[in-house]
Design a protein around this motif. Structure first.
Motif, PDB file in Angstrom:
ATOM      1  N   PRO A 224       4.365  -9.754   4.326  1.00  0.00           N
ATOM      2  CA  PRO A 224       3.687  -8.534   4.448  1.00  0.00           C
ATOM      3  C   PRO A 224       4.484  -7.337   3.863  1.00  0.00           C
ATOM      4  CG  PRO A 224       4.748  -9.425   6.476  1.00  0.00           C
ATOM      5  CD  PRO A 224       5.078 -10.636   5.385  1.00  0.00           C
ATOM      6  N   LEU A 225       3.409  -6.534   3.490  1.00  0.00           N
ATOM      7  CA  LEU A 225       3.899  -5.226   3.053  1.00  0.00           C
ATOM      8  C   LEU A 225       3.559  -4.021   4.091  1.00  0.00           C
ATOM      9  CD1 LEU A 225       2.231  -5.918  -0.605  1.00  0.00           C
ATOM     10  CD2 LEU A 225       4.528  -6.379   0.133  1.00  0.00           C
ATOM     11  N   LEU A 226       4.614  -3.583   4.469  1.00  0.00           N
ATOM     12  CA  LEU A 226       4.692  -2.426   5.356  1.00  0.00           C
ATOM     13  C   LEU A 226       4.416  -1.310   4.602  1.00  0.00           C
ATOM     14  CD1 LEU A 226       4.585  -1.110   8.410  1.00  0.00           C
ATOM     15  CD2 LEU A 226       7.245  -1.294   8.046  1.00  0.00           C
ATOM     16  N   MET A 227       3.486  -0.693   4.786  1.00  0.00           N
ATOM     17  CA  MET A 227       3.065   0.578   3.933  1.00  0.00           C
ATOM     18  C   MET A 227       2.975   1.709   4.673  1.00  0.00           C
ATOM     19  SD  MET A 227       0.756  -1.231   0.803  1.00  0.00           S
ATOM     20  CE  MET A 227       1.030  -0.010  -0.238  1.00  0.00           C
ATOM     21  N   PRO A 228       4.182   2.644   4.852  1.00  0.00           N
ATOM     22  CA  PRO A 228       3.921   4.058   5.604  1.00  0.00           C
ATOM     23  C   PRO A 228       3.232   5.020   4.505  1.00  0.00           C
ATOM     24  CG  PRO A 228       6.171   3.579   4.965  1.00  0.00           C
ATOM     25  CD  PRO A 228       5.349   2.303   4.388  1.00  0.00           C
ATOM     26  N   GLY A 229       2.733   6.292   5.223  1.00  0.00           N
ATOM     27  CA  GLY A 229       2.212   7.263   4.728  1.00  0.00           C
ATOM     28  C   GLY A 229       1.057   7.546   4.759  1.00  0.00           C
ATOM     29  N   LEU A 230       0.083   6.460   5.394  1.00  0.00           N
ATOM     30  CA  LEU A 230      -1.298   6.660   5.485  1.00  0.00           C
ATOM     31  C   LEU A 230      -1.638   7.963   6.231  1.00  0.00           C
ATOM     32  CD1 LEU A 230      -3.636   4.791   4.852  1.00  0.00           C
ATOM     33  CD2 LEU A 230      -3.746   3.857   7.298  1.00  0.00           C
ATOM     34  N   GLY A 231      -2.713   8.613   5.866  1.00  0.00           N
ATOM     35  CA  GLY A 231      -3.059   9.805   6.656  1.00  0.00           C
ATOM     36  C   GLY A 231      -2.587  11.008   6.311  1.00  0.00           C
ATOM     37  N   ALA A 232      -1.720  11.768   7.012  1.00  0.00           N
ATOM     38  CA  ALA A 232      -0.953  12.854   6.875  1.00  0.00           C
ATOM     39  C   ALA A 232      -0.088  13.150   5.886  1.00  0.00           C
ATOM     40  CB  ALA A 232      -0.311  13.286   8.402  1.00  0.00           C
ATOM     41  N   GLN A 233       0.397  12.110   5.518  1.00  0.00           N
ATOM     42  CA  GLN A 233       1.393  12.091   4.352  1.00  0.00           C
ATOM     43  C   GLN A 233       0.535  11.926   2.856  1.00  0.00           C
ATOM     44  OE1 GLN A 233       4.192   9.404   6.549  1.00  0.00           O
ATOM     45  NE2 GLN A 233       5.405  10.021   5.019  1.00  0.00           N
ATOM     46  N   GLY A 234      -0.804  11.624   3.050  1.00  0.00           N
ATOM     47  CA  GLY A 234      -1.596  11.541   1.743  1.00  0.00           C
ATOM     48  C   GLY A 234      -2.042  10.295   1.480  1.00  0.00           C
TER      49      GLY A 234
END
Length: 281
Positions: A224-234
């Motif tokens: 799995p690829l955990l991908m932070p940054g969705l939403g407020a971070q663009g």
């Protein structure tokens, strides 16, 4: 992910968010915030990701709340990734492993984030301990902070020749090898091409073509690829697709502020989470 969608929601009780929820920046506020998030989103999202730093800043009382939050999530039937980003060598790495992925530890979620920058092999105690207890790890690979590329995409030279092999690609290759071994040990490797191993990567939702430029085969990771940054971070579903290419089926996108900012009302939190899940469909 198959049952609930591709969304992971971070539990990030930083001071401004606690204030926005009308809570104190103290252990009581921390506890109220965290358990409200679990209560509202369990059963809706695939994963919750408590950020250990925001608990640790309150000392032993905060760590006790982290333990309680992990236990509450487990009781509610939602997976947790403890975002601790630990990395060390030898017995110290084993100590972190015992804390965050050993069966019976009150700090053990279903997975933990790790830093590989003492060498991927330094993570062996944590990976072995996680697999032995049916847990997983997510290894930092390509992060979205601007200064990260200087390390993560650094190229090595030998006698003046650039090999074109990046730090991130080595991490991804090692993770892929670990997952291949795990899946093979399951009895029928290759029978289910969609099966994912327990060694995942952390890849920022806004890193653009960094994986391609660095020669990182994300699909080959088989995790799995955990991908932070969705939403407020663009980050968006579109930016995530641009990052991962054919590895879309491995994506677990993470949002914190975009969902948590809808609180403290539980219905509003659920609505924000469902909107994010729908966007990732």
């Amino acid at each position: 992910m198959d049952e609930r969608g591709r969304l992971c929601v971070g539990i990030d009780p930083h001071p401004p968010l606690l204030r926005a929820w009308g809570l104190g920046d103290d252990v009581a506020g921390l506890r109220e915030f965290s358990l409200r998030v679990v209560d509202a989103l369990a059963g809706i999202v695939a994963v919750l990701k408590p950020q250990a730093a925001f608990f640790e800043r309150h000392g032993s009382g905060g760590v006790a709340v982290l333990e309680e939050t992990i236990a509450a999530a487990r009781e509610a039937g939602v997976l947790t990734i403890v975002d601790a980003k630990r990395g060390d060598i030898g017995s110290t790495m084993q100590g972190y492993a015992d804390a965050f992925v050993r069966e019976g530890s009150p700090l053990a979620g279903d997975a933990v984030t790790l830093s590989p920058y003492l060498g991927f092999d330094s993570l062996t105690p944590a990976i072995d301990t996680a697999l032995a207890s049916g847990r997983g790890v997510f290894v930092l690979c390509l992060t979205s902070n601007p200064e990260g590329a200087a390390v993560q995409l650094a190229r090595s030279d030998d006698d003046g020749a650039t090999h074109g092999v990046t730090v991130a690609a080595r991490i991804a290759n090692a993770a892929g090898e670990a997952n291949a071994l795990e899946l093979a040990a399951g009895g029928n490797p290759g029978a289910d091409q969609h099966a994912l191993g327990s060694v995942g990567l952390v890849v920022g939702a806004t890193v653009g073509d960094a994986a391609r430029r660095g020669g990182v085969d994300l699909a080959g990771v088989r995790g799995p690829l955990l991908m932070p940054g969705l939403g407020a971070q663009g980050g968006s579903a579109e930016s995530v697709r641009a990052v991962v290419g054919t590895a879309w089926g491995q994506v677990l996108a993470s949002s914190s502020r975009e969902v948590l900012g809808a609180g403290p009302d539980a219905d509003a939190l659920r609505a924000a989470a469902r909107a994010a899940i729908d966007a990732l469909t």
